[in-house]
Design a protein around this motif. Structure first.
Motif, PDB file in Angstrom:
ATOM      1  N   LEU A  50       1.128  -3.995   6.810  1.00 29.31           N
ATOM      2  CA  LEU A  50      -0.634  -4.416   6.832  1.00 29.31           C
ATOM      3  C   LEU A  50      -0.334  -5.649   6.944  1.00 29.31           C
ATOM      4  O   LEU A  50      -1.390  -6.012   8.674  1.00 29.31           O
ATOM      5  CB  LEU A  50      -1.212  -3.725   5.771  1.00 29.31           C
ATOM      6  CG  LEU A  50      -0.692  -2.543   5.755  1.00 29.31           C
ATOM      7  CD1 LEU A  50      -2.383  -2.442   4.117  1.00 29.31           C
ATOM      8  CD2 LEU A  50      -1.874  -1.782   6.618  1.00 29.31           C
ATOM      9  N   ALA A  51      -0.040  -6.665   6.895  1.00 29.55           N
ATOM     10  CA  ALA A  51      -0.067  -7.993   7.306  1.00 29.55           C
ATOM     11  C   ALA A  51      -0.265  -9.069   8.757  1.00 29.55           C
ATOM     12  O   ALA A  51       0.054  -9.192   8.909  1.00 29.55           O
ATOM     13  CB  ALA A  51       0.560  -9.305   6.576  1.00 29.55           C
ATOM     14  N   ALA A  52       1.657  -7.672   9.400  1.00 36.03           N
ATOM     15  CA  ALA A  52       2.050  -8.437   9.710  1.00 36.03           C
ATOM     16  C   ALA A  52       1.496  -8.073  11.414  1.00 36.03           C
ATOM     17  O   ALA A  52       1.428  -8.420  12.121  1.00 36.03           O
ATOM     18  CB  ALA A  52       3.719  -8.232  10.333  1.00 36.03           C
ATOM     19  N   GLY A  53       1.317  -6.633  11.150  1.00 42.60           N
ATOM     20  CA  GLY A  53       0.712  -6.184  11.577  1.00 42.60           C
ATOM     21  C   GLY A  53      -0.579  -6.549  12.459  1.00 42.60           C
ATOM     22  O   GLY A  53      -1.442  -6.121  13.258  1.00 42.60           O
ATOM     23  N   VAL A  54      -1.934  -6.894  11.619  1.00 45.76           N
ATOM     24  CA  VAL A  54      -2.923  -7.789  11.734  1.00 45.76           C
ATOM     25  C   VAL A  54      -2.482  -9.054  12.786  1.00 45.76           C
ATOM     26  O   VAL A  54      -3.020  -8.932  13.774  1.00 45.76           O
ATOM     27  CB  VAL A  54      -3.891  -7.595  10.614  1.00 45.76           C
ATOM     28  CG1 VAL A  54      -5.153  -8.429  11.289  1.00 45.76           C
ATOM     29  CG2 VAL A  54      -3.749  -6.555   9.716  1.00 45.76           C
ATOM     30  N   ILE A  55      -2.022  -9.719  11.995  1.00 46.36           N
ATOM     31  CA  ILE A  55      -1.315 -10.756  12.667  1.00 46.36           C
ATOM     32  C   ILE A  55      -0.951 -10.507  14.590  1.00 46.36           C
ATOM     33  O   ILE A  55      -1.488 -11.054  15.205  1.00 46.36           O
ATOM     34  CB  ILE A  55      -0.278 -12.002  12.398  1.00 46.36           C
ATOM     35  CG1 ILE A  55      -1.160 -11.729  10.674  1.00 46.36           C
ATOM     36  CG2 ILE A  55      -0.199 -12.349  13.337  1.00 46.36           C
ATOM     37  CD1 ILE A  55       0.237 -12.690   9.627  1.00 46.36           C
ATOM     38  N   ILE A  86       4.963   5.692  11.995  1.00 45.65           N
ATOM     39  CA  ILE A  86       4.859   6.588  10.877  1.00 45.65           C
ATOM     40  C   ILE A  86       6.682   7.224  10.512  1.00 45.65           C
ATOM     41  O   ILE A  86       7.289   6.273   9.821  1.00 45.65           O
ATOM     42  CB  ILE A  86       4.107   7.464  11.065  1.00 45.65           C
ATOM     43  CG1 ILE A  86       2.669   6.881  11.100  1.00 45.65           C
ATOM     44  CG2 ILE A  86       4.449   9.153   9.542  1.00 45.65           C
ATOM     45  CD1 ILE A  86       1.719   8.606  10.919  1.00 45.65           C
ATOM     46  N   LEU A  87       7.020   8.055  11.900  1.00 45.95           N
ATOM     47  CA  LEU A  87       8.570   7.744  11.617  1.00 45.95           C
ATOM     48  C   LEU A  87       9.866   6.895  11.860  1.00 45.95           C
ATOM     49  O   LEU A  87      10.174   6.563  11.498  1.00 45.95           O
ATOM     50  CB  LEU A  87       8.941   8.961  12.391  1.00 45.95           C
ATOM     51  CG  LEU A  87       8.017  10.780  12.201  1.00 45.95           C
ATOM     52  CD1 LEU A  87       8.402  11.833  13.144  1.00 45.95           C
ATOM     53  CD2 LEU A  87       8.148  11.033  10.344  1.00 45.95           C
ATOM     54  N   GLY A  88       8.860   5.274  12.653  1.00 46.16           N
ATOM     55  CA  GLY A  88      10.158   4.932  12.982  1.00 46.16           C
ATOM     56  C   GLY A  88       9.547   3.080  11.961  1.00 46.16           C
ATOM     57  O   GLY A  88      10.675   3.336  11.516  1.00 46.16           O
ATOM     58  N   GLY A 198       2.241  -0.589  15.908  1.00 45.82           N
ATOM     59  CA  GLY A 198       3.143   0.738  15.046  1.00 45.82           C
ATOM     60  C   GLY A 198       3.508  -0.175  13.289  1.00 45.82           C
ATOM     61  O   GLY A 198       3.049   0.466  12.988  1.00 45.82           O
ATOM     62  N   MET A 199       3.617  -1.512  13.157  1.00 43.94           N
ATOM     63  CA  MET A 199       2.919  -1.900  11.856  1.00 43.94           C
ATOM     64  C   MET A 199       2.262  -1.817  11.158  1.00 43.94           C
ATOM     65  O   MET A 199       1.829  -0.794  10.040  1.00 43.94           O
ATOM     66  CB  MET A 199       3.411  -3.478  11.886  1.00 43.94           C
ATOM     67  CG  MET A 199       4.674  -3.800  12.327  1.00 43.94           C
ATOM     68  SD  MET A 199       5.370  -5.545  12.435  1.00 43.94           S
ATOM     69  CE  MET A 199       7.373  -5.443  11.491  1.00 43.94           C
ATOM     70  N   LEU A 204      -1.277   1.550   7.326  1.00 46.40           N
ATOM     71  CA  LEU A 204      -2.142   1.860   6.654  1.00 46.40           C
ATOM     72  C   LEU A 204      -2.063   3.751   6.533  1.00 46.40           C
ATOM     73  O   LEU A 204      -2.595   3.926   4.867  1.00 46.40           O
ATOM     74  CB  LEU A 204      -2.907   2.170   8.259  1.00 46.40           C
ATOM     75  CG  LEU A 204      -3.884   0.955   8.329  1.00 46.40           C
ATOM     76  CD1 LEU A 204      -4.687   1.196  10.248  1.00 46.40           C
ATOM     77  CD2 LEU A 204      -5.041   0.349   7.755  1.00 46.40           C
ATOM     78  N   VAL A 205      -0.892   4.016   7.181  1.00 43.56           N
ATOM     79  CA  VAL A 205      -0.337   5.737   6.609  1.00 43.56           C
ATOM     80  C   VAL A 205       0.461   5.437   5.457  1.00 43.56           C
ATOM     81  O   VAL A 205       0.340   5.953   4.368  1.00 43.56           O
ATOM     82  CB  VAL A 205       0.903   6.797   7.713  1.00 43.56           C
ATOM     83  CG1 VAL A 205       1.385   7.055   7.192  1.00 43.56           C
ATOM     84  CG2 VAL A 205      -0.124   6.680   8.771  1.00 43.56           C
ATOM     85  N   PHE A 206       1.231   4.443   4.897  1.00 44.93           N
ATOM     86  CA  PHE A 206       2.313   4.243   3.411  1.00 44.93           C
ATOM     87  C   PHE A 206       1.476   3.918   2.784  1.00 44.93           C
ATOM     88  O   PHE A 206       1.651   3.889   1.552  1.00 44.93           O
ATOM     89  CB  PHE A 206       3.430   3.156   4.009  1.00 44.93           C
ATOM     90  CG  PHE A 206       4.289   3.221   3.140  1.00 44.93           C
ATOM     91  CD1 PHE A 206       5.096   4.014   2.987  1.00 44.93           C
ATOM     92  CD2 PHE A 206       4.671   1.584   2.757  1.00 44.93           C
ATOM     93  CE1 PHE A 206       5.407   4.673   1.879  1.00 44.93           C
ATOM     94  CE2 PHE A 206       5.486   1.800   1.648  1.00 44.93           C
ATOM     95  CZ  PHE A 206       6.549   2.853   1.410  1.00 44.93           C
TER      96      PHE A 206
END
Length: 314
Positions: A50-55, A86-88, A198-199, A204-206
């Motif tokens: 979540l954090a790295a994805g937002v950044i 999700i799968l990767g 992707g992150m 979010l799903v996880f």
């Protein structure tokens, strides 16, 4: 070669090696949080994604001619991005961190680096071609290296648990999928956009399973430093350095230099956390890393017009 281009190549080499070392150290930080601060792999993976994805998504949106939102316009691209997230992304992060929690960062990282060999096997089957000599040699070295790493040369017992071996090999399989599945997206969109979304999607799903709000563990200064390192240096800065190195020295050389990651994870785990890594462990690591070199050299010789393909580490 002009002095400026020579200087750029040196910068690129330094950035690629630095990014790999930063990734390797993030695994050791995760081991520290699991063993000494009572952190849970599920929550750490969720927070990291979540954090790295937002950044990364924010960083991607600031770039000139960014494609941050364009990646969602076509249904096929959106579906592939969801599958990648999700799968990767979730699979490769969770299997790797969980493998660390069952063994140590050094062993988990080395086992994950069997993944490139699985990528080669996939394309050999897909294109119905026999492997080249370097690929056969890589297979033999990978098998020997794994055997030495998990048994220390004994046919009677494992030196790590069966669960640790299972999740370590599963992380290698996840890494192979994570490398193959987003190739189409990477040919159309910026790697920072693909990885960031992707992150974020994966996180979010996880979050529905990782329960990120159920905070556990000891959140002291040491924990915050290790956690912040995993997010900033082990995810965002390392990824930026890698992408920058790709523009300076090319994806093949940059990906090859990423084989420094297991060495960094092993070295720091031994020095910092006191992980025992004996002669057989180092020999097994050397064999597995040699497979990366052989595969990279074999791919470079074939030059099948795939120089633009970028492997996303981390």
């Amino acid at each position: 070669m002009s002095p400026s281009s020579s200087r750029q190549k040196i910068y690129g080499l330094i950035m690629a090696i630095t990014s790999a070392a930063l990734w390797g150290l993030s695994g050791t930080c995760a081991q520290f949080l699991f063993e000494q601060k009572g952190f849970d792999p599920e929550r750490l993976v969720c927070w990291r994604l979540l954090a790295a994805g937002v950044i990364l998504v924010t960083f991607s949106s600031t770039k000139k001619n960014n494609d941050t939102l364009r990646i969602w316009k076509k249904k096929t691209d959106a579906l592939n991005l969801l599958l990648f997230g999700i799968l990767g992304m979730v699979a490769v992060q969770y299997t790797y961190f969980y493998s660390i929690s069952l063994s140590n960062a050094a062993t988990a990282t080395v086992l994950q680096y069997i993944g490139p060999l699985l990528v080669v096997a996939f394309y050999a089957i897909k294109y119905r071609r026999w492997p080249i000599l370097a690929e056969y040699a890589s297979l033999a070295l990978a098998l020997i290296g794994t055997f030495l790493l998990v048994t220390h040369g004994s046919f009677d017992q494992l030196v790590i648990s069966e669960a640790a071996l299972f999740w370590g090999l599963l992380s290698a399989l996840a890494l192979a999928f994570y490398t193959i599945q987003p190739v189409g997206l990477l040919r159309k969109f910026d790697p920072a956009t693909v990885t960031g979304w992707g992150m974020l999607v994966g996180g979010l799903v996880f979050a529905f399973f990782g329960k990120p709000l159920d905070v556990e563990g000891i959140w002291d200064l040491e924990a915050w430093i290790a956690f912040s390192y995993i997010i900033l240096f082990g995810s965002v800065i390392s990824f930026y350095f890698f992408l920058k190195s790709v523009t300076l020295i090319g994806p093949s050389t940059a990906s090859l230099l990423c084989s420094v990651e297991p060495l960094a994870a092993a070295g720091v785990a031994v020095v910092w956390l006191g992980v025992y890594f004996g002669p057989m462990d180092w020999l097994g690591t050397l064999f597995i890393l040699t497979t990366i070199v052989l595969l990279a050299l074999g791919t470079r010789k074939k030059k099948e017009g795939k120089e633009s393909q970028i492997h996303l580490p981390g």
